[in-house]
Design an enzyme around this catalytic site. Structure first.
Site, short mmCIF file in Angstrom:
data_model
loop_
_atom_site.label_atom_id
_atom_site.label_comp_id
_atom_site.label_asym_id
_atom_site.label_seq_id
_atom_site.Cartn_x
_atom_site.Cartn_y
_atom_site.Cartn_z
N ASP A 103 147.61 73.66 56.48
CA ASP A 103 147.70 73.96 55.06
C ASP A 103 148.47 72.88 54.31
O ASP A 103 149.70 72.83 54.34
CB ASP A 103 148.37 75.32 54.86
CG ASP A 103 148.35 75.79 53.42
OD1 ASP A 103 147.73 75.11 52.58
OD2 ASP A 103 148.95 76.84 53.12
N ASP A 320 143.51 70.47 48.67
CA ASP A 320 144.19 71.52 49.43
C ASP A 320 143.33 71.99 50.61
O ASP A 320 142.26 72.55 50.41
CB ASP A 320 144.52 72.70 48.51
CG ASP A 320 145.29 73.80 49.22
OD1 ASP A 320 145.88 73.53 50.29
OD2 ASP A 320 145.29 74.93 48.72
#
Length: 443
Positions: A103, A320
Site C-alpha cells: 500500500d 496509489d
C-alpha cells in the site's frame, strides 16, 4: 526528516553569523583519543579490536546493501477474493512469514498480532496467521509516555490514553475507505530477501501489532506494508538502506497466486526505455503526487477544468497501489465516462449487484476493445501514460465489463489505482523526486 533539515539550517545560520562577527579568528576544537580520557583505566587491545570490528561490519553492511537491493515477491489478491496486491514479509526473531497488502497510500506497516494475551482468537483474527510478540526476541514496545508516542506518532493515529508508564502506545489507524486497525506500536526486525539471493535484516522498524481490524481491504491478508513516504514508513527505512529508489510491476489483477512479479528496493536491473515525470513528495504528503495536466481519448483532449489537477485548490493526483479503481474528481469523471460511452452505444447497460461502478455493459453478444480510443494521462513536461485498455475497461463478472472509474466528488484528490497501473513497471526515486514508468509483462 523535516526536523533534521531545520536543525541543520539552525546550525548553519549560527556558524555563518559567528564567522561574520569573528573574521580574524579560527575555530579550533581539541581532540583526544578516548583512552586518554580514562588514565586510570586499563583498556585491553581486544576491546579496541572488538569495537573496530563492529564498526567495520556496520560499514561493510552499508556498502553491501547499497549495492544490492531488497526483493519481495508481489502477486495479485485475486485468488483470495481481494482487489489488492500482496507481498510476503518475515517479521520478528525468529522471523515469521506474513502476507501483507502492498500500500503506497498508507504509512503504517502492521500485522495481525497477539501481545499480552490480546488478539488471540478474537473475531477476524481467529482463523488467520498471528504474530505472537512475546515469542520474538527483537520485539520492543513503544511506551505511551514517550515523545515518540505523544508527538511523533500522532499522524499515525496514536491514542492519548496512558494509564501507567508501562502501558504500550496504542493506535486506531484509519484508512480512507473506512477500514481501520487497532493495536500497539513496537520496534521490530523485518527480514527481506536481496537481489543476490541472500537476506538482510531491517532492525528497529516501527510496526503495528494489531489485535483487531475491520473493513474489506484486508481480505486474505495478514496485515499491511506501509509504503507511503514518511519518517516511520517501511519505504523510509528501506530506501535509506538500499538507495533512494523502489519499483514494482503489478501483474494483471485477475492473475492467480502462482503468477508473481517483484517489489524491489534499490535500482532495477531491467534495461527498458522509460518515460519520466516529476514526483512531488511535498505536495500531498505522505502520498506520491504526480503532475497530471489533462486526459485525452486518442487525439481528443477532454475539456477538463484545470483546477481538477491543482493540488493547491483541493485537487491534484496521486498514484496509489492500495486503491483498486481510478477515482476522478466529478468534472473529470463525467468527461472521461461520457467520452468512452460514445463507443459503447450498441451494448446493453447492466447494473451488477454489489459493484459500485456506474457504467457497466453486457459483452456476451461480442465486444471488440480495440475499437475503443486510447486513454492517455498527460503529465506536465510532456510525459504520457497510456494504460492498457483492459485497465480502464475491466472484467467484473462473466460477460460483464465496466468502465474502471469512480467519481470522487468535488473538490477531490484524483487517484490512479492499481488496476490502471497493471502491466507497467513503476520506479519511484525519492531522492531525485522522479517517477519513471514503462509497459511491461512484469515477468
Amino acid at each position: 526528516m523535516k526536523r533534521t533539515r531545520s536543525l541543520l539550517c539552525l546550525i548553519t545560520t549560527f556558524l555563518i553569523a559567528a564567522a561574520d562577527s569573528t573574521e580574524d579568528t579560527v575555530m579550533r576544537l581539541k581532540m583526544s583519543h578516548r583512552d586518554t580520557l580514562f588514565p586510570t583505566s586499563f583498556h585491553r587491545i581486544e576491546d579496541i579490536i572488538s569495537d573496530d570490528h563492529k564498526r567495520h561490519n556496520l560499514i561493510s553492511q552499508k556498502r553491501k546493501t547499497k549495492k544490492e537491493g531488497a526483493k519481495l515477491a508481489l502477486r495479485s489478491g485475486f485468488d483470495y477474493g481481494a482487489a489488492q496486491y500482496f507481498a510476503d514479509v518475515r517479521v520478528g526473531t525468529p522471523a515469521k512469514r506474513f502476507r501483507v497488502v502492498v500500500d503506497t497510500g498508507s504509512e503504517l506497516t502492521w500485522v495481525n498480532c497477539m501481545f499480552r494475551g490480546k488478539g488471540k482468537g478474537k473475531g477476524k483474527l481467529k482463523k488467520r496467521r498471528v504474530f505472537r510478540a512475546e515469542e520474538s526476541s527483537s520485539f520492543r514496545q513503544v511506551g505511551c509516555l514517550t515523545q515518540t508516542c505523544k508527538v511523533d506518532l500522532v499522524n499515525l493515529f496514536s491514542l492519548s490514553s496512558c494509564p501507567n508508564p508501562t502501558t504500550p502506545c496504542s493506535y486506531d489507524y484509519r484508512y480512507a475507505d473506512g477500514s481501520a486497525a487497532q493495536g500497539v506500536f513496537a520496534k521490530e526486525t523485518i527480514t527481506v530477501g536481496l537481489t543476490n539471493g541472500r537476506v538482510a535484516r531491517l532492525h528497529g522498524l516501527l510496526i503495528g501489532c494489531s489485535s483487531s481490524f475491520n473493513g474489506d481491504s484486508f481480505q486474505g491478508a495478514d496485515g499491511v506494508l506501509g509504503l507511503a513516504l514518511s519518517d516511520y514508513s517501511f519505504t523510509s527505512k528501506a530506501t535509506n538502506l538500499f538507495g533512494g529508489k523502489f519499483s514494482y510491476c503489478l501483474v494483471d489483477h485477475r492473475s492467480h497466486k502462482n503468477v508473481s512479479s517483484y517489489l524491489i528496493f534499490g535500482s532495477t536491473t531491467k534495461t527498458i526505455t522509460t518515460r519520466t515525470t516529476t514526483l512531488d513528495l511535498n505536495l500531498i504528503p505522505p502520498f506520491y503526487a504526480i503532475d497530471i495536466i489533462g486526459i485525452s481519448l486518442g487525439d481528443d483532449m477532454l475539456d477538463i477544468p484545470p483546477q481538477v489537477w491543482d493540488a493547491t485548490s483541493g485537487g491534484g493526483t496521486i498514484l496509489d497501489s492500495g486503491t483498486s479503481l481510478t477515482l476522478l474528481a466529478e468534472a473529470a469523471y463525467k468527461r472521461v465516462v461520457s467520452g468512452l460511452e460514445r463507443y459503447l452505444m450498441g451494448l446493453k447497460r447492466v447494473k451488477p449487484e454489489g459493484i459500485p461502478i456506474e457504467y457497466c455493459f453486457d459483452v456476451t453478444s461480442g465486444f471488440n476493445e480495440t475499437k475503443l480510443p486510447q486513454l492517455i494521462f498527460h503529465f506536465k513536461g510532456g510525459a504520457r501514460f497510456e494504460p492498457h485498455r483492459r485497465s480502464y475497461v475491466v472484467d467484473v463478472a462473466h460477460g460483464v465489463k465496466c468502465l474502471g472509474f469512480v467519481s470522487a466528488g468535488t473538490p477531490a484528490t484524483n487517484v490512479v489505482g492499481n488496476i490502471m497501473q497493471q502491466n507497467y513497471l513503476w520506479e519511484f526515486d525519492v531522492v531525485a523526486s522522479t517517477l519513471s514508468f514503462a509497459p511491461s509483462s512484469c515477468l
